[in-house]
Scaffold this motif. Structure first.
Motif, mmCIF file in Angstrom:
data_model
loop_
_atom_site.group_PDB
_atom_site.id
_atom_site.type_symbol
_atom_site.label_atom_id
_atom_site.label_comp_id
_atom_site.label_asym_id
_atom_site.label_seq_id
_atom_site.Cartn_x
_atom_site.Cartn_y
_atom_site.Cartn_z
ATOM 1 N N GLN A 49 0.801 -1.293 -0.093
ATOM 2 C CA GLN A 49 0.079 -0.137 -0.060
ATOM 3 C C GLN A 49 0.864 1.225 0.019
ATOM 4 O OE1 GLN A 49 -3.535 -0.410 0.049
ATOM 5 N NE2 GLN A 49 -3.400 1.597 -0.848
ATOM 6 N N LEU A 50 1.857 1.260 0.742
ATOM 7 C CA LEU A 50 2.734 2.360 0.913
ATOM 8 C C LEU A 50 3.376 2.787 -0.557
ATOM 9 C CD1 LEU A 50 4.812 1.812 4.001
ATOM 10 C CD2 LEU A 50 3.279 3.537 3.424
ATOM 11 N N ILE A 51 3.825 1.614 -1.156
ATOM 12 C CA ILE A 51 4.708 1.856 -2.285
ATOM 13 C C ILE A 51 3.517 2.254 -3.549
ATOM 14 C CG2 ILE A 51 5.618 0.581 -4.332
ATOM 15 C CD1 ILE A 51 6.831 -1.151 -2.077
ATOM 16 N N GLN A 52 2.263 1.633 -3.338
ATOM 17 C CA GLN A 52 1.185 2.047 -4.539
ATOM 18 C C GLN A 52 0.817 3.509 -4.301
ATOM 19 O OE1 GLN A 52 -1.884 -1.070 -3.957
ATOM 20 N NE2 GLN A 52 -0.864 -2.229 -5.491
ATOM 21 N N ASP A 53 0.716 3.817 -2.951
ATOM 22 C CA ASP A 53 0.158 5.094 -2.677
ATOM 23 C C ASP A 53 1.168 6.239 -2.938
ATOM 24 O OD1 ASP A 53 -2.094 4.071 -1.798
ATOM 25 O OD2 ASP A 53 -1.899 4.505 0.283
ATOM 26 N N ALA A 54 2.357 5.792 -2.896
ATOM 27 C CA ALA A 54 3.481 6.961 -3.191
ATOM 28 C C ALA A 54 3.665 6.914 -4.716
ATOM 29 C CB ALA A 54 4.854 6.409 -2.566
ATOM 30 N N ASN A 55 2.900 6.001 -5.515
ATOM 31 C CA ASN A 55 2.960 5.921 -6.920
ATOM 32 C C ASN A 55 4.245 5.692 -7.506
ATOM 33 O OD1 ASN A 55 1.443 6.193 -9.325
ATOM 34 N ND2 ASN A 55 1.736 8.298 -9.597
ATOM 35 N N LEU A 56 4.901 4.716 -6.776
ATOM 36 C CA LEU A 56 6.156 4.029 -7.220
ATOM 37 C C LEU A 56 6.433 2.749 -7.646
ATOM 38 C CD1 LEU A 56 8.427 4.992 -3.966
ATOM 39 C CD2 LEU A 56 8.412 6.332 -5.986
ATOM 40 N N MET A 57 7.076 2.451 -8.293
ATOM 41 C CA MET A 57 7.569 1.068 -8.858
ATOM 42 C C MET A 57 8.032 0.457 -7.656
ATOM 43 S SD MET A 57 6.071 0.932 -11.985
ATOM 44 C CE MET A 57 6.684 -0.371 -12.755
ATOM 45 N N VAL A 58 8.126 -0.823 -7.639
ATOM 46 C CA VAL A 58 8.786 -1.638 -6.283
ATOM 47 C C VAL A 58 10.208 -1.368 -6.354
ATOM 48 C CG1 VAL A 58 8.962 -3.859 -5.340
ATOM 49 C CG2 VAL A 58 6.675 -3.436 -6.066
ATOM 50 N N ARG A 59 10.642 -1.557 -7.350
ATOM 51 C CA ARG A 59 12.106 -1.387 -7.547
ATOM 52 C C ARG A 59 12.590 0.218 -6.993
ATOM 53 N NH1 ARG A 59 15.396 -4.978 -9.515
ATOM 54 N NH2 ARG A 59 14.463 -6.682 -10.596
ATOM 55 N N ALA A 60 11.584 1.049 -7.112
ATOM 56 C CA ALA A 60 12.201 2.570 -6.714
ATOM 57 C C ALA A 60 12.264 2.781 -4.996
ATOM 58 C CB ALA A 60 11.228 3.507 -7.145
ATOM 59 N N ALA A 61 11.349 1.602 -4.642
ATOM 60 C CA ALA A 61 11.122 1.715 -3.126
ATOM 61 C C ALA A 61 12.466 0.721 -2.565
ATOM 62 C CB ALA A 61 9.671 1.038 -2.643
#
Length: 144
Positions: A49-61
């Protein structure tokens, strides 16, 4: 003062960017809910949810400059997002930080001043980062 339930920071006190972000939140008169994610990692669903809500791709996190990243060869392109999430949960040091959640959105606050876009209150005075860079002037306005 905004209560801790209104703002959450996934924080690593050993990280200068995370410390600066927390200080910017407090400079707005907000005492956030501080989650030291290395001690209390997010659940799988929370991390997704954090990754999606921040509008990031998983690799960017994912943090790339830590040993597990190199040891697990996470730069390989054949890892799926689900596998990468599993690695992040198994080795929370791989989770990039700090994530900040407010009613106005979720950000990976790198650089730390990215948090300013989602804080519900204005800065209350001057703020200078640990490295001496001034971010907020004496009138509470962003520099640059």
């Amino acid at each position: 003062m905004t209560t801790s339930s209104d703002v959450t920071i996934y924080h690593n006190p050993a990280c200068g960017t995370s410390r600066n972000t927390l200080a910017l939140i407090r400079n707005a008169g907000i005492e956030p809910n501080v989650v030291e994610y290395l001690i209390t990692p997010p659940t799988r669903s929370e991390l997704i949810q954090l990754i999606q809500d921040a509008n990031l791709m998983v690799r960017a996190a994912i943090r790339k400059n830590v040993d597990p990243y190199r040891d697990l060869e996470l730069d390989r392109e054949d890892w799926t997002d689900e596998q990468l999430i599993s690695f992040m949960l198994e080795h929370p040091i791989l989770i990039n930080r700090p994530f900040v959640v407010t009613a106005l959105g979720t950000r990976l606050s790198r650089p730390s001043e990215a948090v300013l876009d989602i804080l519900p209150l204005a800065q209350q005075g001057a703020f200078t980062k640990e490295d001496g860079e001034q971010v907020i002037d004496e009138n509470g306005k962003r520099v640059n």
